[in-house]
Design an enzyme around this catalytic site. Sequence first.
Site, PDB file in Angstrom:
ATOM      1  N   LYS A 162      -7.471 -55.550 -88.447  1.00 21.84           N
ATOM      2  CA  LYS A 162      -7.148 -56.624 -89.386  1.00 21.84           C
ATOM      3  C   LYS A 162      -8.425 -57.073 -90.080  1.00 21.84           C
ATOM      4  O   LYS A 162      -9.544 -56.737 -89.640  1.00 21.84           O
ATOM      5  CB  LYS A 162      -6.492 -57.800 -88.681  1.00 21.84           C
ATOM      6  CG  LYS A 162      -7.436 -58.589 -87.764  1.00 21.84           C
ATOM      7  CD  LYS A 162      -6.900 -59.953 -87.358  1.00 21.84           C
ATOM      8  CE  LYS A 162      -5.587 -59.895 -86.661  1.00 21.84           C
ATOM      9  NZ  LYS A 162      -5.210 -61.182 -86.030  1.00 21.84           N
ATOM     10  N   LYS A 213       2.110 -54.842 -87.132  1.00 19.11           N
ATOM     11  CA  LYS A 213       2.319 -56.258 -86.865  1.00 19.11           C
ATOM     12  C   LYS A 213       2.676 -56.993 -88.156  1.00 19.11           C
ATOM     13  O   LYS A 213       1.912 -56.946 -89.121  1.00 19.11           O
ATOM     14  CB  LYS A 213       1.062 -56.866 -86.239  1.00 19.11           C
ATOM     15  CG  LYS A 213       0.788 -56.361 -84.830  1.00 19.11           C
ATOM     16  CD  LYS A 213      -0.601 -56.755 -84.349  1.00 19.11           C
ATOM     17  CE  LYS A 213      -0.817 -58.243 -84.401  1.00 19.11           C
ATOM     18  NZ  LYS A 213      -2.193 -58.603 -84.007  1.00 19.11           N
TER      19      LYS A 213
END
EC number: 4.2.3.153
Length: 233
Positions: free
Chosen positions: A28, A90
Amino acid sequence: MTRVLVSVRDAVEAQVAAAAGVPFIDLKEPSRGALGGLDPAVIAPIVAQLRTSAPQAVVSATIGDWPAEAADEVAARCRAVAATGVDHVKAGVVPGGAALALLRQLDALRRTEGLPIVPVLVADDGVPWALVDAALAAGFELLMLDTVDKRGGSLLQRCALADLQRFVAASRAVRARPGLAGALRAEDWPQLAALAPDFAGFRSAVCAGDRAGTLSAERLLALLRMSAGAAQA
């Protein structure tokens, strides 16, 4: 045993995590938000690198912070991230009027296209039970609680212990694997180990400075030692 998930932002940090033996590596960009996404063109070579340097590690990536109303953008991003070869994609779900519709869409992508989606349910104001119940009923294999505002305290400070215990137990009851994250601190590990989620996610606790800083190998190894010690106790 609860696994440590560590979020990394680039190939260098991914190698630090791999060398330390992190069992669950998450890709991320923290400067872009709670679930800030990396470009899929950046994710793909990191995944390929990790398949060689850390073949036992589970690898996930976020799709970025999207409002529940942005259904088409969310679907496109889920497909693009899944195509990079990650084990899990996710996708954040913020409680609100369109949240259940987004969750249904994520479930459809999982069922009809086989995308390995993990709903990340935002719990800044406590465990969002309507979303939890819907996700568990849908049959998601992994389910995660996280927070958006990292300055407002850790997940353990924002949610009642009994609610977190209930979340883990409800997930286990349908053979879903629960995860907890949200400004978690290294000193939270004993309580996390007692809750016994499948995994617990860390970023700021293993960085030099705040979560947008650089991953610290020293802090990371200290956390892994703590988790290993708890597992052996």
